[in-house]
Design a protein around this motif. Sequence first.
Motif, PDB file in Angstrom:
ATOM      1  N   UNK B 282       6.899  -6.670  -9.767  1.00  0.00           N
ATOM      2  CA  UNK B 282       7.052  -7.926  -9.021  1.00  0.00           C
ATOM      3  C   UNK B 282       5.713  -8.583  -8.694  1.00  0.00           C
ATOM      4  N   UNK B 283       4.677  -7.771  -8.617  1.00  0.00           N
ATOM      5  CA  UNK B 283       3.368  -8.332  -8.264  1.00  0.00           C
ATOM      6  C   UNK B 283       2.269  -7.434  -8.820  1.00  0.00           C
ATOM      7  N   UNK B 311       3.498 -12.513  -9.922  1.00  0.00           N
ATOM      8  CA  UNK B 311       2.512 -12.915  -8.915  1.00  0.00           C
ATOM      9  C   UNK B 311       1.282 -12.010  -9.001  1.00  0.00           C
ATOM     10  N   UNK B 312       0.113 -12.634  -9.048  1.00  0.00           N
ATOM     11  CA  UNK B 312      -1.113 -11.825  -9.096  1.00  0.00           C
ATOM     12  C   UNK B 312      -1.964 -12.122  -7.874  1.00  0.00           C
ATOM     13  N   UNK B 335      -0.415  -2.632   1.927  1.00  0.00           N
ATOM     14  CA  UNK B 335       0.502  -1.931   2.837  1.00  0.00           C
ATOM     15  C   UNK B 335       0.633  -2.710   4.145  1.00  0.00           C
ATOM     16  N   UNK B 336      -0.507  -3.131   4.683  1.00  0.00           N
ATOM     17  CA  UNK B 336      -0.517  -3.881   5.945  1.00  0.00           C
ATOM     18  C   UNK B 336       0.283  -5.172   5.807  1.00  0.00           C
ATOM     19  N   UNK B 337       0.046  -5.906   4.713  1.00  0.00           N
ATOM     20  CA  UNK B 337       0.731  -7.184   4.515  1.00  0.00           C
ATOM     21  C   UNK B 337       2.223  -6.966   4.276  1.00  0.00           C
ATOM     22  N   UNK B 368       7.819 -11.253   0.447  1.00  0.00           N
ATOM     23  CA  UNK B 368       8.282 -10.360  -0.602  1.00  0.00           C
ATOM     24  C   UNK B 368       8.798  -9.096   0.051  1.00  0.00           C
ATOM     25  N   UNK B 369       9.981  -8.694  -0.339  1.00  0.00           N
ATOM     26  CA  UNK B 369      10.542  -7.470   0.240  1.00  0.00           C
ATOM     27  C   UNK B 369      10.704  -6.425  -0.839  1.00  0.00           C
ATOM     28  N   UNK B 370      10.288  -5.232  -0.525  1.00  0.00           N
ATOM     29  CA  UNK B 370      10.457  -4.075  -1.411  1.00  0.00           C
ATOM     30  C   UNK B 370       9.994  -4.290  -2.848  1.00  0.00           C
TER      31      UNK B 370
END
Lengths: 90, 392, 296
Positions: B282-283, B311-312, B335-337, B368-370
């Motif tokens: 996804x990213x 997404x990059x 992780x924080x974001x 973005x989730x998961x």
Amino acid sequence: MAELDKDTLMAELKEMIVEECDTEVEADEIANDIRLVGEGLELDSLDALQISLAIKDKYGVRIEGGPDSREAMANVSSLADFIIKAKQAS
Amino acid sequence: MSFNVFLSGASLHTSLGFGLEEHANELRSPSADLLALPNKIKLPIQLADEDAPEEIPYHLVARKPLKDTETRYFEILEKVVENCLSTSGLSEEELSHTGLYLGTSSSDVCLIEQNYLDELKNDENAQPLNLYCSMDNLGAHLRKKFNLSPLGMSANTACTASANALLYAAAAIKSGRLKHAIIVGAEILNITTAYGFQGLELLTQTRMRPFDARRDGLVLGEAASAVILSAQKPSFASIELLGGATLSDGYGMSAANPDGSSIARVIRQALKQSNVSAEDINAIKAHGTASLLNDEGESEGLKQVFQTLPTITALKPYIGHTFGASGLTELLILNACLDAGFIPGTPGISEQACSKLGITLNQTSQNMENPVILCNQFGFGGNNTSLVVRYG
Amino acid sequence: MDRKAIPIIAASGIEYPANEEPDFKAQIKQVFGKQIRRIGPFIQMALIGAADSVRAAPLPEATNVYFTSGSGDMDVTIDVLHRTVRDRQIPKPLSFVNTVSNAACFYLTKYFSIGGSTSFVSTREFALESAFFQAMTDMSVLDVETALVGSVDILTTPDTTHRTRVGSAPAEELAQGSHWFRLARSDTSATPIGYLVDTSIFKDAGSLIDHLKPLLSANCFITFGNRADSSNSQKMINELGAQEYQAQKQPAGHYGTNCGQIFRDYLHREDTSASQLLYVQQNEQGHLSAVLLAKD
């Protein structure tokens, strides 16, 4: 420093290249017009940086990045011309 | 065999701040200042050359001004490790069986420089390296200080070091040799790195703009980061390391092959080892050093693997290149974001797209989730590493 | 042989006492048929030491390198520190790029066509042990067909500072060496010269003995690193029922990874079949590392 004689300077530069870049060829085997980077002496960009730094240390002449440096770094003769010109300008 | 190991107790200190929350708060709607050239600082040793710049831009870790090299070094690193251990929920007994894997490029060279500088003041013939030399001096110190397992090691593979430390520890957990590991990334200001990169003409005097037509080099950065790796999934949402790969490239000492082949190869192997296909990603967290050659190699590699690029994002424009610490530190910033529900963007960076590269970075933070994310790291000595992680 | 034991199909290396000044440049030319530019003794020794293990059989693509050193490439670090700290100059680019600990891995990859990963790992006082540990770990969970585990430690000057750098006692002989071990999967078609049975680090002699006792055969040799204290050593000899190993060729002197010389000595001699060798070293904190090798 007294005015640099181009032949003397080229001989010094060849010694410097052999010493700094650890080349397999000897100094007197390097022709004045053989290409230094890529085909020719087969040096790379790291060698070019190493030579630039050694020239700055020894002659106080800075070879900045960009087209001028590529031109100066073409061969021993062009390097010597660049140094002589820079010395005269300073 | 995929790893499926989980991260917890994430702790980090960069120019953006200390801890996950501060990083997420800064990056949710980043101010333009965050992407500007950082303050210039005076290094502990000034060059003799008259026309050398007296100051150099450097992303120092937040709220830790330069003074007393040795105290500062240990305070920064111990605080990050202490914070990680105390939030991990591991008991003292569990910690005594937790192996420490340190990933660093410069190791304790700032202490070595300081020691030599001090000795030269008393004796002009003093010898450099007048101390016990080991790449694991810091690792041994931390193991002892925090009563950790004697097992563990330092990984010194330049800019991939802490990403590789994560992979080595993951293998140790997967094989059953360790139940838990703490991974530490460390890169503290030192003149070897600063002047070394200056000598390689890889430092920008403007801004760090990966994949941008105007890119002209990197900014130096400091970071300390730490995280616990375990086989068991924590009760809260977290990063799972699905897998990864590290491969060696004989193309060049200081850059990956610009044709992208070696980078495509390591990404493919990382996907395979993680049981994930390119379409599942996804990213991407790019390595993105904003050097001419690295960005070329990375964009070529990505385009060879991904038919449609997801997404990059690139994080070095915010914290600088933190070298050996960058792999883990950037993962923990993600992780924080992600804890706050988004993937960060870099407004204005790569806006002036480089046609040769064809990569546009994410411009604003994106919910973005998961997601499943590919994280790239490439280093000197031909060391290329890609990690595949999933948040959830 | 224990199913988990990893076959060692080749071992190679070089070692020189402090009074010898080998011509590594000439050796490189001999081994590779040409000069390799821009590398100093540390990387030269890595390449020369590894060559015979690499060339013992064709390398599969999935070959990983686990490289280590007790003290690292002190030569380039010294060169860079002279430039930056003493002379306050920019470090020479070609020295600076070789300060990354994995610089040797680039040359190993280039000249031996390594298809897998390369790494530089170390644990203070237990450098070679950490490389064996990671190779063993990776081989048990990843698709690694061949692992090249190798170490290099070099001599520097002056003598007194060198002793501080490598942690040696004043009277101890000094040396330098490069040792390489080629590990293969258990289904290898090559004939093993020995096996890597186990490697680990323990908090004390008691836990080492508890862990290793079930793994030891009746014919087990034991040998100790320079830091091991004698009371611990005696306890291990007694409780493990092992006999002290007498090397045919002892390490020529101290350096951080000189246990590699003992391992090669054991693997290559002909009179140690159907035996085991346990090597134990101690760190500053009193932790003990163990490497257990075996032969058919």
